[in-house]
Design an enzyme around this catalytic site. Structure first.
Site, mmCIF file in Angstrom:
data_model
loop_
_atom_site.group_PDB
_atom_site.id
_atom_site.type_symbol
_atom_site.label_atom_id
_atom_site.label_comp_id
_atom_site.label_asym_id
_atom_site.label_seq_id
_atom_site.Cartn_x
_atom_site.Cartn_y
_atom_site.Cartn_z
ATOM 1 N N LYS A 27 -27.799 -11.500 28.635
ATOM 2 C CA LYS A 27 -28.438 -11.291 27.329
ATOM 3 C C LYS A 27 -29.854 -11.879 27.295
ATOM 4 O O LYS A 27 -30.787 -11.243 26.837
ATOM 5 C CB LYS A 27 -27.580 -11.913 26.207
ATOM 6 C CG LYS A 27 -26.212 -11.259 26.060
ATOM 7 C CD LYS A 27 -25.469 -11.745 24.829
ATOM 8 C CE LYS A 27 -25.030 -13.176 24.888
ATOM 9 N NZ LYS A 27 -24.025 -13.477 25.937
ATOM 10 N N ARG A 46 -28.026 -25.797 31.994
ATOM 11 C CA ARG A 46 -27.437 -26.079 30.686
ATOM 12 C C ARG A 46 -26.183 -26.929 30.867
ATOM 13 O O ARG A 46 -25.451 -26.730 31.825
ATOM 14 C CB ARG A 46 -27.063 -24.763 29.997
ATOM 15 C CG ARG A 46 -28.243 -24.078 29.356
ATOM 16 C CD ARG A 46 -27.931 -22.685 28.912
ATOM 17 N NE ARG A 46 -26.705 -22.531 28.143
ATOM 18 C CZ ARG A 46 -26.377 -21.414 27.486
ATOM 19 N NH1 ARG A 46 -27.196 -20.373 27.507
ATOM 20 N NH2 ARG A 46 -25.247 -21.325 26.834
ATOM 21 N N ARG A 97 -27.229 -20.527 37.123
ATOM 22 C CA ARG A 97 -28.304 -20.279 36.161
ATOM 23 C C ARG A 97 -29.175 -21.510 35.953
ATOM 24 O O ARG A 97 -28.689 -22.638 35.906
ATOM 25 C CB ARG A 97 -27.689 -19.856 34.824
ATOM 26 C CG ARG A 97 -28.703 -19.723 33.705
ATOM 27 C CD ARG A 97 -28.226 -18.849 32.599
ATOM 28 N NE ARG A 97 -27.153 -19.432 31.815
ATOM 29 C CZ ARG A 97 -26.554 -18.786 30.823
ATOM 30 N NH1 ARG A 97 -26.923 -17.555 30.513
ATOM 31 N NH2 ARG A 97 -25.588 -19.367 30.147
HETATM 32 P P1 AMP Z 1 -25.707 -18.996 24.003
HETATM 33 O O1 AMP Z 1 -27.035 -19.565 24.379
HETATM 34 O O2 AMP Z 1 -25.796 -17.705 23.243
HETATM 35 O O3 AMP Z 1 -24.762 -18.935 25.163
HETATM 36 O O4 AMP Z 1 -25.053 -20.034 22.952
HETATM 37 C C1 AMP Z 1 -24.793 -21.367 23.343
HETATM 38 C C2 AMP Z 1 -23.824 -22.012 22.374
HETATM 39 O O5 AMP Z 1 -24.398 -22.073 21.058
HETATM 40 C C3 AMP Z 1 -22.486 -21.294 22.186
HETATM 41 O O6 AMP Z 1 -21.555 -21.610 23.211
HETATM 42 C C4 AMP Z 1 -22.061 -21.848 20.822
HETATM 43 O O7 AMP Z 1 -21.596 -23.177 20.946
HETATM 44 C C5 AMP Z 1 -23.391 -21.897 20.065
HETATM 45 N N1 AMP Z 1 -23.673 -20.639 19.340
HETATM 46 C C6 AMP Z 1 -24.700 -19.769 19.582
HETATM 47 N N2 AMP Z 1 -24.661 -18.742 18.730
HETATM 48 C C7 AMP Z 1 -23.607 -18.968 17.910
HETATM 49 C C8 AMP Z 1 -23.031 -18.256 16.826
HETATM 50 N N3 AMP Z 1 -23.553 -17.096 16.403
HETATM 51 N N4 AMP Z 1 -21.933 -18.784 16.239
HETATM 52 C C9 AMP Z 1 -21.416 -19.943 16.636
HETATM 53 N N5 AMP Z 1 -21.885 -20.669 17.654
HETATM 54 C C10 AMP Z 1 -22.980 -20.192 18.294
#
Ligand code: AMP
Length: 207
Positions: free
Chosen positions: A14, A156, A123
């Site tokens: 993404k 991360r 990553r």
């Molecule tokens: P990502 O960078 O999209 O993988 O998001 C990293 C983390 O942020 C996820 O594992 C969740 O803990 C939190 N997170 C991001 N977007 C959301 C969302 N829309 N709802 C709830 N938690 C979120």
């Protein structure tokens, strides 16, 4: 409304593809993961509340997410590329109530599970400009240094095997059902393999 949602499991690309779509098609990329990590690194009250949730790969509460997004949307005038939001049916319904037909297209990035693990554990991200790299398939030109802003890259803290399993399970249970919710505007992209091929497929869909 002319907004796009990128939907897919952790490691489906993404972040990388968002950058491509932003540059090629002029959408404004909004990643809720980036927004939340930013709150954590700045040590804001919200950042302190959610740090453990992200570290464990759990989801932040719907109401917190919707409030965060509403704040961003109020200031925005451009077509948006949402990456990581909505992530639950509850979030999707709250968005729909406030902004009917918010998404014109939902791109579902379909990647075999075995590929996701390699992508996640190799990553690297830039903490400053959020660029995404992979130590094997997409390394930076200079070891551990961001090509774009020259900051030191990092892994991360949720990109470990153990946390990945939780994130994937959470995705399957809470996020994947959104594909059914958005069935009338969802398009499946075969996001496995060569990045140029995936970008070409996305170009066809968005042109
Ligand atoms: P990502 O960078 O999209 O993988 O998001 C990293 C983390 O942020 C996820 O594992 C969740 O803990 C939190 N997170 C991001 N977007 C959301 C969302 N829309 N709802 C709830 N938690 C979120």
């Amino acid at each position: 409304m002319n907004n796009i949602l990128l939907l897919g499991p952790p490691g489906s690309g993404k972040g990388t593809l968002s950058l491509f779509i932003e540059q090629q098609f002029g959408y404004k990329h909004l990643s809720t993961g980036d927004l939340l990590r930013d709150e954590i690194s700045k040590g804001t009250p919200l950042g302190k509340t959610i740090a453990d949730t992200l570290k464990q790969g759990d989801l932040v509460e719907d109401i917190t997410m919707v409030n965060l997004l509403t704040e961003k949307l109020a200031k925005n005038t451009m077509p948006l590329l949402l990456d990581g939001f909505p992530r639950t049916l509850g979030q999707a319904k709250l968005v729909e109530e406030k902004y009917p037909n918010f998404f014109s297209k939902v791109l579902y990035l379909n990647v075999p599970e075995a590929d996701l693990i390699t992508r996640i554990t190799k990553r690297l991200i830039c903490p400053k400009c959020n660029a995404v790299y992979n130590q094997i398939t997409n390394p930076p030109q200079k070891h551990n240094i961001c090509d774009q802003c020259h900051s030191t890259l990092m892994q991360r803290n949720d990109d470990t095997l153990e946390v990945f399993s939780n994130r994937l399970a959470t995705y399957k249970k809470q996020t994947h059902p959104l594909l059914g919710y958005y069935a009338d505007c969802a398009i499946t992209i075969n996001a496995q393999g060569d990045i140029t091929k995936i970008q070409e497929e996305i170009k066809k869909v968005l042109s």
